[in-house]
Motif scaffolding. Structure first.
Motif, PDB file in Angstrom:
ATOM      1  N   TYR A 210       0.856  -1.200   0.000  1.00  0.00           N
ATOM      2  CA  TYR A 210       0.000   0.000   0.000  1.00  0.00           C
ATOM      3  C   TYR A 210       0.889   1.245   0.000  1.00  0.00           C
ATOM      4  O   TYR A 210       1.900   1.290   0.701  1.00  0.00           O
ATOM      5  CB  TYR A 210      -0.878  -0.003   1.248  1.00  0.00           C
ATOM      6  N   SER A 211       0.504   2.263  -0.784  1.00  0.00           N
ATOM      7  CA  SER A 211       1.241   3.528  -0.742  1.00  0.00           C
ATOM      8  C   SER A 211       0.333   4.687  -1.116  1.00  0.00           C
ATOM      9  O   SER A 211      -0.775   4.495  -1.644  1.00  0.00           O
ATOM     10  CB  SER A 211       2.448   3.488  -1.686  1.00  0.00           C
ATOM     11  N   ILE A 376       3.347  -2.480   4.005  1.00  0.00           N
ATOM     12  CA  ILE A 376       3.161  -3.808   3.441  1.00  0.00           C
ATOM     13  C   ILE A 376       2.340  -4.629   4.437  1.00  0.00           C
ATOM     14  O   ILE A 376       2.320  -4.337   5.642  1.00  0.00           O
ATOM     15  CB  ILE A 376       4.494  -4.512   3.141  1.00  0.00           C
ATOM     16  N   ARG A 377       1.657  -5.650   3.922  1.00  0.00           N
ATOM     17  CA  ARG A 377       0.870  -6.547   4.781  1.00  0.00           C
ATOM     18  C   ARG A 377       1.309  -7.968   4.505  1.00  0.00           C
ATOM     19  O   ARG A 377       1.342  -8.415   3.344  1.00  0.00           O
ATOM     20  CB  ARG A 377      -0.626  -6.385   4.502  1.00  0.00           C
ATOM     21  N   TRP A 383       0.268  -5.630   9.284  1.00  0.00           N
ATOM     22  CA  TRP A 383       0.668  -4.430   8.558  1.00  0.00           C
ATOM     23  C   TRP A 383       1.994  -3.919   9.128  1.00  0.00           C
ATOM     24  O   TRP A 383       2.162  -3.786  10.340  1.00  0.00           O
ATOM     25  CB  TRP A 383      -0.385  -3.333   8.683  1.00  0.00           C
ATOM     26  N   LEU A 384       2.955  -3.590   8.256  1.00  0.00           N
ATOM     27  CA  LEU A 384       4.262  -3.087   8.665  1.00  0.00           C
ATOM     28  C   LEU A 384       4.602  -1.842   7.847  1.00  0.00           C
ATOM     29  O   LEU A 384       4.439  -1.844   6.616  1.00  0.00           O
ATOM     30  CB  LEU A 384       5.342  -4.148   8.453  1.00  0.00           C
ATOM     31  N   PRO A 385       5.091  -0.773   8.488  1.00  0.00           N
ATOM     32  CA  PRO A 385       5.376   0.462   7.751  1.00  0.00           C
ATOM     33  C   PRO A 385       6.681   0.376   6.974  1.00  0.00           C
ATOM     34  O   PRO A 385       7.637  -0.288   7.393  1.00  0.00           O
ATOM     35  CB  PRO A 385       5.474   1.515   8.855  1.00  0.00           C
ATOM     36  N   PRO A 440      -3.079   1.703   7.091  1.00  0.00           N
ATOM     37  CA  PRO A 440      -4.312   1.855   6.312  1.00  0.00           C
ATOM     38  C   PRO A 440      -5.463   1.051   6.930  1.00  0.00           C
ATOM     39  O   PRO A 440      -5.255  -0.059   7.418  1.00  0.00           O
ATOM     40  CB  PRO A 440      -3.950   1.336   4.926  1.00  0.00           C
ATOM     41  N   VAL A 441      -6.633   1.652   6.894  1.00  0.00           N
ATOM     42  CA  VAL A 441      -7.839   0.969   7.379  1.00  0.00           C
ATOM     43  C   VAL A 441      -8.584   0.473   6.143  1.00  0.00           C
ATOM     44  O   VAL A 441      -9.214   1.257   5.431  1.00  0.00           O
ATOM     45  CB  VAL A 441      -8.708   1.905   8.222  1.00  0.00           C
ATOM     46  N   LEU A 442      -8.493  -0.807   5.889  1.00  0.00           N
ATOM     47  CA  LEU A 442      -9.075  -1.381   4.680  1.00  0.00           C
ATOM     48  C   LEU A 442      -9.832  -2.656   5.016  1.00  0.00           C
ATOM     49  O   LEU A 442      -9.328  -3.493   5.785  1.00  0.00           O
ATOM     50  CB  LEU A 442      -7.975  -1.730   3.676  1.00  0.00           C
ATOM     51  N   ASP A 443     -10.975  -2.801   4.407  1.00  0.00           N
ATOM     52  CA  ASP A 443     -11.693  -4.081   4.452  1.00  0.00           C
ATOM     53  C   ASP A 443     -11.368  -4.785   3.133  1.00  0.00           C
ATOM     54  O   ASP A 443     -12.013  -4.535   2.112  1.00  0.00           O
ATOM     55  CB  ASP A 443     -13.196  -3.863   4.614  1.00  0.00           C
TER      56      ASP A 443
END
Length: 448
Positions: A210-211, A376-377, A383-385, A440-443
């Motif tokens: 994610y970015s 990244i997940r 989740w890791l920054p 990030p808050v993602l479903d």
């Protein structure tokens, strides 16, 4: 590593044909006679030995359209309008005296040109109809770095001002630390591509990347590709294709190495699994080959866009890659495409971003992108920054053809900048860090 269109072709432009006329400017002026005009009693002008090709190092200032018409593979041609100012760039490592001469000719009659550097202008008149070295004069270089030589057309008897193949240089400011584009004209004119490489904070399998990407106001230059989510087998980002078209681009390379997609064997072709509404898909070539998808979307400078990439290895010796794009204007995630890459068993690797220009005529402009809140997940759901990054660049910079490359941290984000002939370059391998932000808050189950 990016492609302007499915055919990979550059924009074609037509120039306006008008007779050139105008007036000179500058802080000082000197009329210079050509060698053909000298009498035996006049001193011979010096012959300079270092040749700067105008075909590689010159642009019509601020105008990509006229640049394509006037700057040809053999130099300056079709220069008809006094409003078209020609700029030539070279980088000097020291101060001192810079001597200039033009390798030029007129078609007929006489032409008058103005040559400027550092606020000082000199007038030169040409009447030779065969190419020869025409001495312009001496200029003072007060600071090292990029020098901008400006050519203006004052008057011409013929339809064009002059054909100029090269600018010759000499003097105490010129030495082994003087740089310009000597070969690889196409790549040199595009300018250096610059990269951010994110070391993985884990040894675990990575499923999602994610970015967030922001292009500052005024930095959304035609010909730019702002790559947000790069991975070992492809890339995902946004680009400016023309004054009226912008795209979201997602591509996956084939495991078969070729620049011609028609040569890829069927068993090595990237397969499209699904695509989002209005997304175009096909193949690409020229810089590797594979599957390409793009969404024509009017993204805006200063808005922040989100990118999500997924990799899932299958049990048939293949890996599926999916890309989603979040636009704040629509407040929703959009599927760009899902591709299956054969002969590949991997999770996401080599997380990176890059910035490049893909139109040589736009190599005179700077562009910048800011990369924030990267995560990244893992396949296990953690989740890791991405808080660390290292800077790198391409072969154009490694060959020292161009020095206008930069990267770092700005406003809590990583950033990249290239093009435009600025002086403050970043050392290859420089390392940066940023503060961690909210995950990030993602479903993920609700993604289209």
């Amino acid at each position: 590593m990016r492609h302007q269109s499915l055919a990979g072709t550059a924009l074609l432009f037509l120039s306006l044909l008008q007779t050139g006329c105008g007036s000179s400017g500058g802080t000082s002026s000197a009329t210079v006679t050509t060698p053909a005009q000298q009498t035996p009693s006049q001193p011979q002008t010096p012959q300079l030995s270092i040749k700067v090709p105008t075909a590689a190092n010159s642009w019509v200032e601020g105008n990509s359209k006229e640049t394509e018409s006037i700057i040809q593979t053999n130099g300056i041609r079709n220069w008809r309008r006094s409003s078209d100012t020609i700029v030539t760039y070279l980088r000097l490592g020291k101060t001192g005296e810079l001597e200039l001469a033009l390798n030029a000719k007129v078609l007929s009659g006489t032409s008058a040109l103005e040559v400027s550097l550092g606020g000082v202008s000199k007038k030169v008149e040409l009447s030779n109809t065969a190419l020869q070295q025409v001495y312009v004069g001496k200029f003072s270089v007060s600071k090292p770095g990029y020098q901008k030589i400006v050519l203006r057309g004052i008057s011409a008897s013929a339809e064009v001002f002059a054909d100029i193949n090269d600018i010759f240089i000499g003097g105490s400011a010129v030495g082994s630390d003087s740089y310009f584009i000597k070969d690889e004209f196409y790549w040199g004119r595009r300018g250096p591509s610059v990269h951010l490489n994110y070391p993985s904070p884990t040894n675990a399998a990575v499923e999602y990347f994610y970015s967030e990407l922001t292009v500052p106001a005024g930095q959304d230059v035609i010909g730019s590709y702002y790559m947000a989510n790069g991975f070992g087998q492809g890339y995902f980002g946004i680009q400016v294709n023309s004054a009226s078209e912008r795209r979201v681009l997602f591509s996956v390379w084939s495991p078969y190495e070729t620049d011609d997609p028609s040569k890829i064997p069927p068993e090595d072709r990237v397969q499209l699994l699904r695509k989002g509404p209005e997304v175009q898909t096909g193949e690409f070539g020229n810089e590797g080959s594979g599957g390409q998808s793009y969404l024509v979307y009017p993204w805006r400078a200063d808005n922040t866009y989100k990118f999500l990439l997924k990799a899932k290895p299958g049990d048939n010796n293949s890996t599926d890659y999916s890309a989603w794009f979040y636009a704040p204007e629509q407040a929703s995630w959009r599927l760009i495409a899902s591709f299956r890459r054969p002969k590949t068993q991997t999770w996401l690797t080599h997380h990176h971003a890059f910035l490049e220009n893909f139109i040589p005529e736009a190599g005179q402009f700077s562009r910048e992108a800011q990369y924030g809140n990267g995560w990244i997940r893992t396949a296990a759901g953690e989740w890791l920054p991405l808080q660390q990054a290292s800077f790198s660049y391409d072969d154009t910079a490694k060959r020292q053809s161009r020095w206008d490359y930069q990267g770092g941290v700005k406003n809590g984000r990583f950033y990249l900048k290239n093009g435009g002939f600025f002086d403050d370059f970043t050392t290859y391998g420089s390392k940066f860090s940023r503060e961690a932000t909210a995950a990030p808050v993602l479903d993920l189950t609700q993604l289209p």
